[in-house]
Write a protein that holds these residues in place. Structure first.
Motif, mmCIF file in Angstrom:
data_model
loop_
_atom_site.group_PDB
_atom_site.id
_atom_site.type_symbol
_atom_site.label_atom_id
_atom_site.label_comp_id
_atom_site.label_asym_id
_atom_site.label_seq_id
_atom_site.Cartn_x
_atom_site.Cartn_y
_atom_site.Cartn_z
ATOM 1 N N LEU A 26 12.180 -23.983 7.507
ATOM 2 C CA LEU A 26 11.823 -23.224 8.695
ATOM 3 C C LEU A 26 13.060 -22.541 9.255
ATOM 4 O O LEU A 26 14.148 -23.125 9.259
ATOM 5 N N PHE A 27 12.894 -21.297 9.738
ATOM 6 C CA PHE A 27 13.999 -20.544 10.332
ATOM 7 C C PHE A 27 13.626 -20.071 11.734
ATOM 8 O O PHE A 27 12.472 -19.715 11.992
ATOM 9 N N GLN A 28 14.624 -20.037 12.615
ATOM 10 C CA GLN A 28 14.450 -19.505 13.962
ATOM 11 C C GLN A 28 15.549 -18.502 14.269
ATOM 12 O O GLN A 28 16.688 -18.647 13.804
ATOM 13 N N LYS A 29 15.190 -17.506 15.082
ATOM 14 C CA LYS A 29 16.165 -16.498 15.495
ATOM 15 C C LYS A 29 16.769 -16.818 16.857
ATOM 16 O O LYS A 29 17.536 -16.027 17.393
ATOM 17 N N LEU A 61 23.135 -22.887 12.626
ATOM 18 C CA LEU A 61 23.790 -22.161 11.533
ATOM 19 C C LEU A 61 25.041 -21.419 11.987
ATOM 20 O O LEU A 61 25.767 -20.880 11.154
ATOM 21 N N THR A 62 25.278 -21.383 13.296
ATOM 22 C CA THR A 62 26.497 -20.742 13.797
ATOM 23 C C THR A 62 27.622 -21.755 13.992
ATOM 24 O O THR A 62 28.733 -21.378 14.383
ATOM 25 N N TYR A 106 19.038 -15.253 11.539
ATOM 26 C CA TYR A 106 18.594 -16.616 11.802
ATOM 27 C C TYR A 106 19.771 -17.476 12.254
ATOM 28 O O TYR A 106 20.833 -17.457 11.642
ATOM 29 N N VAL A 107 19.543 -18.249 13.311
ATOM 30 C CA VAL A 107 20.635 -19.073 13.849
ATOM 31 C C VAL A 107 20.313 -20.568 13.806
ATOM 32 O O VAL A 107 21.188 -21.396 14.040
ATOM 33 N N THR A 108 19.071 -20.902 13.543
ATOM 34 C CA THR A 108 18.660 -22.311 13.468
ATOM 35 C C THR A 108 17.738 -22.496 12.273
ATOM 36 O O THR A 108 16.935 -21.617 11.960
ATOM 37 N N VAL A 123 8.097 -20.716 15.021
ATOM 38 C CA VAL A 123 9.350 -20.400 14.349
ATOM 39 C C VAL A 123 9.243 -18.980 13.801
ATOM 40 O O VAL A 123 8.173 -18.373 13.807
ATOM 41 N N SER A 124 10.361 -18.446 13.334
ATOM 42 C CA SER A 124 10.381 -17.049 12.878
ATOM 43 C C SER A 124 9.905 -16.889 11.437
ATOM 44 O O SER A 124 9.337 -15.848 11.083
#
Length: 246
Positions: free
Chosen positions: A136-139, A95-96, A116-118, A41-42
């Motif tokens: 946790l964040f993901q791009k 997140l979108t 971040y989108v997820t 994850v980012s």
């Protein structure tokens, strides 16, 4: 190195750290960076509930201001707040999506602006008590599979045990004291980051890295080291300052 082997090493690292006088803040910091490493994850962060039930960040995989702001926003709204109150994981949140914007308008907007989108929120839970959440964040929109989510829950469990230091949750006074100590320690570290960043003309992320590296090289507890810097008892010129940023 196979992920299973790396995971075993991390669990041994945590077990070896759980002495009577271990540095809970440094251990949580390491766990957050390990989450990024193992789960691809980012970014990752660990949030604990203060005595009033408000979530506050105590450790993050990096110290970038915009990432920390996302954690702070979840003082009032966000997946971690829902996760903390329900005690259940919230994973693979887009997140979108309109639903995210409707549920957490400020948080979802700021997260997208940061790239971040997820996101995922895993409760820090032992038995029937929840003391915080792993965020946790993901791009990218890549979904975490069942094995990744299971691993995230295992790491959240390690963080929970670390915080409680193998003491039972029935000892409520001890639990509250430990949580408050971790939260107060984070405040000291934030102050030191600002002091060193201003002194060196660098980012708070760079200042934190130099501060933490010196502490680990000299076997200093982060809280004690931060206190000595804030009080002026420690000469910060002995710390190797990060290179000036362009």
């Amino acid at each position: 190195m196979a992920r299973e082997q790396r995971l075993a090493e991390i669990f041994m690292e945590v077990a070896d750290s759980l002495t009577d006088d271990f540095d809970v803040l440094d251990l949580l910091q390491r766990l957050s960076t390990r989450c990024v490493e193992l789960l691809d994850v980012s970014a990752a962060g660990i949030l604990l509930a203060d005595p009033l039930g408000k979530l506050r960040v105590v450790a993050a995989s990096d110290e970038h201001t915009r990432l920390l702001e996302l954690f702070v926003l979840q003082h009032d709204q966000g997946p971690c707040v829902d996760c903390y109150h329900s005690g259940t994981a919230r994973t693979n949140i887009d997140l979108t999506s309109p639903s995210a914007a409707a549920s957490w308008p400020s948080f979802a907007t700021r997260a997208r602006e940061t790239g971040y989108v997820t996101t995922h929120a895993i409760p820090l839970r032992l038995r029937n008590r929840t003391i915080g959440a792993l965020n946790l964040f993901q791009k990218t929109h890549h979904r975490l599979g069942e094995s990744d989510i299971a691993l995230a829950k295992a790491l959240a469990g390690v963080a929970t045990i670390t915080i409680l230091q193998q003491r039972t949750l029935e000892q409520s006074y001890i639990e509250r004291t430990q949580l408050q100590t971790a939260l107060d320690s984070r405040i000291l570290v934030e102050q030191v980051k600002g002091i060193l960043a201003e002194r060196w003309g660098t980012s708070t992320d760079g200042a934190f890295t130099a501060f933490r590296s010196y502490a680990r090289q000299h076997h200093l507890r982060l809280t004690d080291f931060a206190t000595s810097i804030i009080s002026g008892a420690f000469d910060t010129s002995t710390i190797a300052a990060p290179a000036p940023e362009s």
